[in-house]
Design an enzyme around this catalytic site. Structure first.
Site, PDB file in Angstrom:
ATOM      1  N   CYS A  88       0.819  -1.221   0.000  1.00  0.00           N
ATOM      2  CA  CYS A  88       0.000   0.000   0.000  1.00  0.00           C
ATOM      3  C   CYS A  88       0.850   1.268   0.000  1.00  0.00           C
ATOM      4  O   CYS A  88       0.353   2.345  -0.326  1.00  0.00           O
ATOM      5  CB  CYS A  88      -0.949   0.006   1.193  1.00  0.00           C
ATOM      6  SG  CYS A  88      -2.202  -1.281   1.072  1.00  0.00           S
TER       7      CYS A  88
ATOM      8  N   HIS B  47      -3.396   7.376   1.907  1.00  0.00           N
ATOM      9  CA  HIS B  47      -3.787   6.059   1.410  1.00  0.00           C
ATOM     10  C   HIS B  47      -5.213   5.763   1.865  1.00  0.00           C
ATOM     11  O   HIS B  47      -5.569   5.986   3.021  1.00  0.00           O
ATOM     12  CB  HIS B  47      -2.815   5.009   1.967  1.00  0.00           C
ATOM     13  CG  HIS B  47      -3.224   3.611   1.673  1.00  0.00           C
ATOM     14  ND1 HIS B  47      -3.451   3.160   0.393  1.00  0.00           N
ATOM     15  CD2 HIS B  47      -3.486   2.557   2.493  1.00  0.00           C
ATOM     16  CE1 HIS B  47      -3.804   1.894   0.437  1.00  0.00           C
ATOM     17  NE2 HIS B  47      -3.846   1.505   1.699  1.00  0.00           N
TER      18      HIS B  47
ATOM     19  N   ASN C 132      -9.977   0.008  -0.979  1.00  0.00           N
ATOM     20  CA  ASN C 132      -8.508   0.096  -0.886  1.00  0.00           C
ATOM     21  C   ASN C 132      -7.911  -0.535  -2.146  1.00  0.00           C
ATOM     22  O   ASN C 132      -7.959  -1.751  -2.321  1.00  0.00           O
ATOM     23  CB  ASN C 132      -8.035  -0.642   0.373  1.00  0.00           C
ATOM     24  CG  ASN C 132      -6.518  -0.634   0.531  1.00  0.00           C
ATOM     25  OD1 ASN C 132      -5.790  -0.241  -0.382  1.00  0.00           O
ATOM     26  ND2 ASN C 132      -6.048  -1.080   1.679  1.00  0.00           N
TER      27      ASN C 132
END
Ligand code: UT7
Length: 321
Positions: free
Chosen positions: A98, A239, A269
């Protein structure tokens, strides 16, 4: 984004979950899930759109952040590069999950500052749903697929779009907090692994706690390096993993809620694509103006984290998700 949109109601038909739980605990309403597009396909499309906005021209390097390359070997960047019509130039993958996009951006920045490149295509692309156990209500709720891209070029520190500073870090003692235990070299060697399934296992509350702490600390360091106060940040694009993490970090930093950029509700996500997709969405919605101060920060499996600050560039056209 892949075309297929999976709303929470579709997950609730086959898993023990509800739209209300996913919205309240995560802030996600839907995600896009690929059926027939791979990481290379999505990255090529995003790269082509970024190059079009940048007016095409020569490239020296292509850096692709991904955890889901089309093949275990080789990296996916050379194939994306060739499909975009460039051969003979450097092209490689970066895997920081990520935090991958910020690591790829830092790599592109370093190559330009080190005079090894004048123009770099930076991509973040993942089909992370291929690592999600379809029967796991938690990870199935969180992750989606997508790709984002930008073109970096050599320029001047005072022009809009200039990258100011970076902060990167990791903590490999926490590898088991978010991992795909099976299918790697360890498993192939017959060494002990927690699980042979090639699916993601995650300790959600442990990630939550570290995410708020590390994204806040990393953001403070990168702001310090730039000499910027948190209060002077115009847009905070973290993020996109959990709306409670995002607002928790913004609160710790003292950044007002109306300066926070989110598109988590619509995309979930998307791992390495998360930050470029959030910025592209905000750009298309007119929420980013030339010269505005932008802070991005991220954390994920590794654990690995990274932050960057820059001013928003003058862009020709829309990003078109
Ligand atoms: O890039 C890294 C990606 N990972 C993350 O960002 C994850 C970070 N962590 C989180 O977002 C949160 O910790 C969670 C959303 C995973 C959990 O929220 P929480 O507030 O820490 O936990 P909670 O106590 O409110 O809920 C946990 C419960 C568990 O049930 P038990 O063990 O308490 O019975 C889960 O099984 O919620 C359950 N649960 C669900 N329930 C309904 C997990 N997923 C779901 C779901 N629907 N989709």
């Amino acid at each position: 984004m892949p075309a297929r949109r999976v709303p929470n109601s579709e997950l609730a038909e086959r898993l023990d979950t509800t739209d209300d739980w996913i919205r309240t605990r995560l802030g996600i309403g839907a995600r896009h899930v690929t059926r027939d597009s791979s990481t290379v396909d999505l990255a090529t499309e995003a790269g082509a759109r970024a190059l079009e906005m940048a007016g095409f021209g020569p490239l020296d390097v292509v850096v692709l952040a991904t955890t889901t390359p089309d093949r275990l070997c080789p990296a996916s960047a050379p194939e994306v590069t060739a499909r975009l019509g460039y051969t003979g130039i450097a092209a490689f993958d970066v895997n920081a999950v990520c935090a991958g996009f910020v690591h790829a951006l830092a790599t592109g920045n370093a190559l330009i500052r080190g005079q090894m490149a004048d123009r770099v295509l930076v991509l973040g692309a993942d089909v992370f749903t291929t690592l999600v156990d379809p029967g796991d209500r938690l990870t199935a709720s969180i992750f989606g697929d997508g790709a984002g891209a930008l073109v970096l070029r050599a320029g001047h520190a005072d022009e809009p779009g200039a990258l100011r500073s970076f902060d990167l870090g990791s903590d490999g003692t926490q590898v088991a907090t978010v991992e795909v235990p099976g299918g790697g070299a360890r498993d192939r060697l017959g060494l002990p692994v927690a699980n042979h399934d090639p699916y993601l296992v995650m300790d959600g509350p442990a990630v939550f706690e570290r995410a708020v702490r590390e994204m806040t600390g990393s953001s403070r360091r990168v702001l310090d390096r730039a000499g910027w106060e948190a209060a002077s940040v115009d847009r905070f694009a973290p993020h996109q993993a959990n709306i409670r993490i995002i607002h928790g970090v913004a609160r710790e930093l003292g950044i007002a809620a109306d300066r926070v950029v989110t598109n988590l509700e619509h995309v979930g996500n998307t791992v390495a694509a998360s930050i470029p997709l959030a910025l592209a969405d905000a750009h298309d919605a007119g929420r980013l103006a030339v010269g505005q101060r932008v802070l991005v920060t991220s954390i994920g499996a590794g654990l690995a984290w990274g932050s960057a600050v820059f001013t928003w560039p003058e862009l020709d056209g829309k990003a078109r998700l």
